[in-house]
Design a protein around this motif. Structure first.
Motif, PDB file in Angstrom:
ATOM      1  N   GLY A 280       0.832  -1.202   0.000  1.00 35.98           N
ATOM      2  CA  GLY A 280       0.000   0.000   0.000  1.00 35.98           C
ATOM      3  C   GLY A 280       0.860   1.243   0.000  1.00 35.98           C
ATOM      4  O   GLY A 280       1.875   1.290   0.684  1.00 35.98           O
TER       5      GLY A 280
ATOM      6  N   SER B  78      -2.360  -3.626   3.321  1.00 35.97           N
ATOM      7  CA  SER B  78      -3.159  -4.847   3.202  1.00 35.97           C
ATOM      8  C   SER B  78      -2.475  -5.799   2.234  1.00 35.97           C
ATOM      9  O   SER B  78      -1.533  -5.411   1.534  1.00 35.97           O
ATOM     10  CB  SER B  78      -4.576  -4.507   2.704  1.00 35.97           C
ATOM     11  N   PRO B  79      -2.942  -7.058   2.176  1.00 37.07           N
ATOM     12  CA  PRO B  79      -2.278  -8.021   1.290  1.00 37.07           C
ATOM     13  C   PRO B  79      -2.209  -7.560  -0.164  1.00 37.07           C
ATOM     14  O   PRO B  79      -1.182  -7.726  -0.828  1.00 37.07           O
ATOM     15  CB  PRO B  79      -3.136  -9.277   1.446  1.00 37.07           C
ATOM     16  N   SER B  80      -3.279  -6.974  -0.672  1.00 41.83           N
ATOM     17  CA  SER B  80      -3.271  -6.567  -2.082  1.00 41.83           C
ATOM     18  C   SER B  80      -2.752  -5.150  -2.292  1.00 41.83           C
ATOM     19  O   SER B  80      -2.435  -4.766  -3.411  1.00 41.83           O
ATOM     20  CB  SER B  80      -4.688  -6.639  -2.655  1.00 41.83           C
ATOM     21  N   GLY B  81      -2.730  -4.348  -1.246  1.00 43.14           N
ATOM     22  CA  GLY B  81      -2.377  -2.941  -1.371  1.00 43.14           C
ATOM     23  C   GLY B  81      -3.553  -2.054  -1.735  1.00 43.14           C
ATOM     24  O   GLY B  81      -3.442  -0.826  -1.699  1.00 43.14           O
ATOM     25  N   ARG B  82      -4.677  -2.662  -2.085  1.00 44.78           N
ATOM     26  CA  ARG B  82      -5.811  -1.858  -2.532  1.00 44.78           C
ATOM     27  C   ARG B  82      -6.547  -1.155  -1.393  1.00 44.78           C
ATOM     28  O   ARG B  82      -7.406  -0.317  -1.629  1.00 44.78           O
ATOM     29  CB  ARG B  82      -6.794  -2.715  -3.325  1.00 44.78           C
ATOM     30  N   ALA B  83      -6.229  -1.525  -0.160  1.00 44.09           N
ATOM     31  CA  ALA B  83      -6.890  -0.872   0.972  1.00 44.09           C
ATOM     32  C   ALA B  83      -6.343   0.517   1.251  1.00 44.09           C
ATOM     33  O   ALA B  83      -6.940   1.278   2.007  1.00 44.09           O
ATOM     34  CB  ALA B  83      -6.742  -1.746   2.218  1.00 44.09           C
TER      35      ALA B  83
END
Lengths: 272, 272, 272, 272
Positions: free
Chosen positions: A11, A17-22
């Motif tokens: 992030g 977060s795991p995906s970075g999208r948070a």
């Protein structure tokens, strides 16, 4: 020993977060298109200078200042915001002080207020001291008997408040079209990125930076008669920057791409 | 070469100013007194683990989680906020995940929302990933036919949304009084302080820290039957933390003094 | 025996006061200049008809409907509002249903939401069922890489929510310029003024009225491809008006002077 | 000829709909449980009297007045609101003036502000001149070093603003427990229901009514030293009601069921 960010959590900003999208803030570049109501004024030169960090000096026109109200559309490269009009707009009120750094004209923003949280957080990342407030400004309307037209006699106003108390208000009554952009909106901004310390032995992050922008566009420049009032009971050092004299007002559209920051190298005088 | 903060500009946070009184966030310690509605639940252990940075592991009870709604009064040591009820309160919704760091039980907060900007900024300083949202929770009322009483059968509810879309809602129907506080509200919080990079060559600040608190007080603990629902269309990794099973609910008052952070020293496994 | 308003207390609306200047709503005429994003759609004709009072029938095109997002500047004759941009603007989302009354085409507004309180109260005075909600729509921007331009390919969006839950969202992607205004924005609105009863023996005020407007102006009409979505979990009869088919979208400026209402005389069928 | 409400459209208030469930306001009775911060003060008796309609006179204590801040939980009989903490709470600030009607002591509310729209609309139905504003008051907290405790020395504050400008603020520092409720919170409220005219030939609805309540409960009464300040630049007749002398302050819980209104019959003096 400080930990570097682990690969598993991603992030550009919190929340990681795991995906970075948070991430609340998407990484730059950030695109801005805005409508601006700007009033030039004279501040007390000593009061203004007291807001300049080492490496920044008053420059050729001490006391030059401006109050800027703007409505912005913005989005990041990821276009995460492009689909949501509840998320890709904000209103802003800020003060600019003319100054000089690295031997050339710049502007210093001692105070700014926005009415959305992501722009506030994005401001802190770049060193812009954005606080949260209520900011309202008139929007141009092309027809009808209210809502100012972009035409001679049109009156554009801005008001800002915080915690239910007025900060400032301004107005511009349009007179002539087609001049140059106001100077303080054409120079780089020099900010102090400042991230407070948290563990007792820590020092805050503190960096003198300039914003790097591209794709700068000005729409048609309207100039006019201006008023500008700061509230009587301002709670802190802001009162020292109140207008001694009010100059011209301007109404115009403005767009830019904000790319990233550039660290200013400091000479010996700065470190002393 | 980075500049250190010049002596002439003061403040714990932006905005920096000659007196330092313009700072949006006053320095810690910060005092909190709050009313809490908390629901224990089971998250998917793998999904929870994906939110743990190096140095943090799932600990003895993988998947232990909680949703916490709270209304807070707060102030800093300077008491700047004490006189303004528009400034010294906020509502909060956050998720806690049970974990272990330094060999002892802690909690990780992957997501949090508050409805005031100063608490949001204060969260980022301590590594708490607070975003801005709309959070509402019922307040106990001692009399009358509405507003829940702190008594058997009283129903306490919380709802949170962001940008006009629901995030989660919860309820607790009180059944028994006098138990122990819920475990995840009694352990230290382990956060990642993360301040994004701005100049291209920069690295973000990234530190694994634990919050240091004192003066912890719990009021009477009410326990009860709970419900907890996450919205169907959550936009990012938050959906992976939705409840697989809902446990007990709790309603209680809580107070603490948040002193500062403590840097966690990382072993080899963490840096690998 | 009901008291008539005493001469000593004045005001077009509450609060009444000695000077009358305390009134929340200034008397009409009211001037409006707005930017509109409008999507035509087909509603279930029976569901639409269920929202028509006696004296109103479905007319020649049963099921014709539209969703309208608008940003308004407004002021009254007294110009009380003209100086305060915090007070003379609002965003609106409303549904229109095609209908017929007095033998000619009109539109019925079964639901409307605004984000300011004075427009809400002003709605109730004229029989427009305005509720309070969060409404956001994109503003046209003449330059820059975000904020839609009023040009082919520009995407205009609107979203509405209430109590933290989404109501509807829409988009229009501009394709052609210069057509006619959408029909439902050109016909009179037929409203039911309804002021609830309070004393047990009272009947509510209930009047079928049409709004009388003048100075109607349309700016340039842009037409385009549209989307329109109602939320899945709408709480009441609104769900029955969800789109069965989505038609064209329109983006245009609009202005009018709202003068007063006109009572519709009802034939025998209406009173039966 | 006015139309009565057709049977096909139902609802206690707008919006009317086939099921009636779309109504913004549910029918009374309405249940309230609140926490109140109240400051007694002396207003100019002539200024106060100028706010009394025919049928209402200053009574035995001209100039008796109070400023009331309250946080309310509320719901209707239908319990539609009971499940949503975003909908069943509001903050209120109002002024009360001591008066007499029908030969007995009552109170007149010349101004009130709430921060939610349904309570505002509900106020207009009962004749309470509720406007929309920002109202904040401190909540009692049982533990901790901030948030006032319901104990000697606890300081309770309220602030109200509208359109970003302060209206009033008050504080009460608790000294003694167990006294009687403040007089102006124990007498009936006499309101003017006023629904503006819309068609040119119409007269506004204007009725002198008293609110009928039951199930009145007071919690423990705390009394204390009070402060009360109105803003300097109040825009209308409100300034005439500013405090000449500030009396005692009170903090207490209060609950009632608001059943309906009662029309006051007027004698000859009233109609003259």
């Amino acid at each position: 020993m400080h930990l570097t960010e682990p690969p598993e959590l991603r992030g550009y900003s919190l929340p990681l977060s795991p995906s970075g999208r948070a991430a609340m803030v998407s990484p730059p570049p950030w695109y801005f298109s805005g409508d601006v109501i700007m009033v030039e004024y004279r501040a007390d030169p000593e009061a203004a200078a007291a807001f300049f960090p080492p490496g920044v000096d008053p420059g050729p026109d001490p006391g030059a200042a401006a109050a800027v109200f703007a409505h912005w559309h913005w989005r990041s490269e990821t276009e995460k915001e492009a689909d949501d009009p509840a998320r890709n707009q904000f209103n802003e009120f800020l003060i600019l002080l003319g100054c000089s750094a690295e031997g050339r004209p710049m502007a210093r923003c001692p105070y700014a207020w926005v009415d959305e949280a992501i722009p506030m957080a994005r401001g802190w990342i770049q060193g812009m001291p954005k606080q949260f407030g209520a900011v309202h400004l008139t929007h141009p309307k092309p027809i009808g008997r209210t809502g100012p037209h972009l035409a001679e006699g049109g009156v554009f106003r801005g008001v800002a408040s915080q915690y239910g108390a007025r900060i400032a208000k301004a107005s511009v009554t349009l007179t002539v079209r087609g001049g140059d952009p106001p100077l303080l909106h054409t120079v780089p901004l020099v900010h102090t990125r400042h991230f407070p310390a948290w563990a007792p032995a820590d020092e805050p992050v503190s960096q003198l930076v300039a914003s790097e922008v591209k794709d700068v566009e000005f729409g048609e420049i309207w100039e006019g008669e201006a008023s500008l009032h700061f509230a009587d009971d301002l709670p802190d050092d802001l009162a020292t920057l109140a207008p001694l004299q009010v100059g011209s007002g301007f109404v115009f559209s403005y767009a830019e791409t904000l790319c990233h920051g550039r660290m200013l190298f400091a000479g010996e005088a700065v470190q002393g």
